[in-house]
Design an enzyme around this catalytic site. Structure first.
Site, short mmCIF file in Angstrom:
data_model
loop_
_atom_site.label_atom_id
_atom_site.label_comp_id
_atom_site.label_asym_id
_atom_site.label_seq_id
_atom_site.Cartn_x
_atom_site.Cartn_y
_atom_site.Cartn_z
N ASP A 87 35.37 -54.75 57.70
CA ASP A 87 34.86 -55.08 58.64
C ASP A 87 35.77 -55.87 59.80
OD1 ASP A 87 32.33 -53.92 57.99
OD2 ASP A 87 31.86 -55.85 57.11
N TYR A 126 36.52 -58.95 62.39
CA TYR A 126 35.93 -60.13 62.45
C TYR A 126 34.71 -60.34 63.22
CZ TYR A 126 40.85 -61.18 60.44
OH TYR A 126 41.72 -61.52 59.95
N PHE A 174 42.73 -57.36 60.10
CA PHE A 174 43.57 -58.43 59.87
C PHE A 174 43.91 -59.00 60.92
CE2 PHE A 174 43.43 -56.26 55.74
CZ PHE A 174 43.14 -57.21 54.81
N HIS A 189 42.74 -58.56 46.97
CA HIS A 189 42.79 -58.91 48.46
C HIS A 189 43.43 -60.21 48.83
CE1 HIS A 189 40.61 -59.61 52.19
NE2 HIS A 189 40.36 -58.57 52.30
#
Length: 224
Positions: A67, A69, A80, A191
């Protein structure tokens, strides 16, 4: 009539059929309604920023996020990545740490979390879901974005060769399960979140592996 999408011509051609599908028209309406009724990120003109910064014909690497931020001023359509002047999120700090460990840098990374420099080199920073309500992670999951980004990944896998796909975490790995491994390099690791980075993201060496693969196929390496 297809939904109006502000996306680069190279992607417009590849995804033209998708924009005419009923689910995408419904998705467009639902997302528009949310922007009109509440605070949604990223800003509307940046929803397709990943595609506008990295054209279809230029894609060398795909880094898959989940998703955008959901904090004010953070998201700008690149997975990211955050806008200038915003503190670097923990996952991106860990990505920087792995790059420094993996390939080294001549100087420390600047205190910037904006990854446009990667996108401009052919790195598609793709989130699975392209919009989110402020302060509510995952709030736009299930609206149809997942079907759209599944198609994006499939088009890249089917119509291009020698892309490096970086799949971090179970969610991204499941999302990329249909990528053709005979045509592309698929790199998988935990992750980079602080909760999982020490379980194998650190030391994965994905950035040097990507550049080795790109060089082997006479494609320009990425200046990470």
């Amino acid at each position: 009539m297809k939904a109006r999408v502000e996306i680069h011509d190279s992607w417009e051609k590849v995804l033209a059929d998708e924009f005419e599908k009923e689910y995408f028209r419904t998705l467009t309406k639902n997302v528009r309604d949310r922007y009109l009724s509440k605070t949604v990120f990223p800003p509307p003109k940046l929803i397709f920023n990943a595609f506008n910064r990295c054209h279809f014909n230029d894609v060398k690497v795909v880094i898959l996020g989940q998703d955008p931020y959901h904090g004010k001023g953070q998201a700008h359509g690149l997975s990211f990545s955050v806008q200038d002047g915003v503190a670097i999120p923990p996952s991106l700090r860990n990505i920087y740490k792995e790059i420094e460990s993996d390939i080294g840098t001549k100087q420390p990374y600047p205190p910037l979390g904006n990854l446009e420099r990667w996108a401009d080199q052919g790195v598609l920073l793709l989130n699975t879901t392209l919009t989110v309500d402020q302060g509510n992670a995952g709030s736009h999951q299930g609206l149809g974005w997942e079907q759209f980004t599944d198609t994006v990944i499939q088009k890249l896998s089917d119509e291009k060769e020698h892309i490096v796909f970086m799949l971090w975490g179970h969610y991204a790995q499941e999302k990329g399960k249909n990528i053709d491994h005979t045509k592309h390099l698929v790199l998988q690791a935990p992750h980079p979140s602080p909760f999982s980075a020490h379980n194998g993201f650190f030391g994965c060496k994905h950035f040097s592996k990507a550049n080795t693969y790109l060089k082997k196929h006479n494609l320009g390496m990425v200046k990470w």
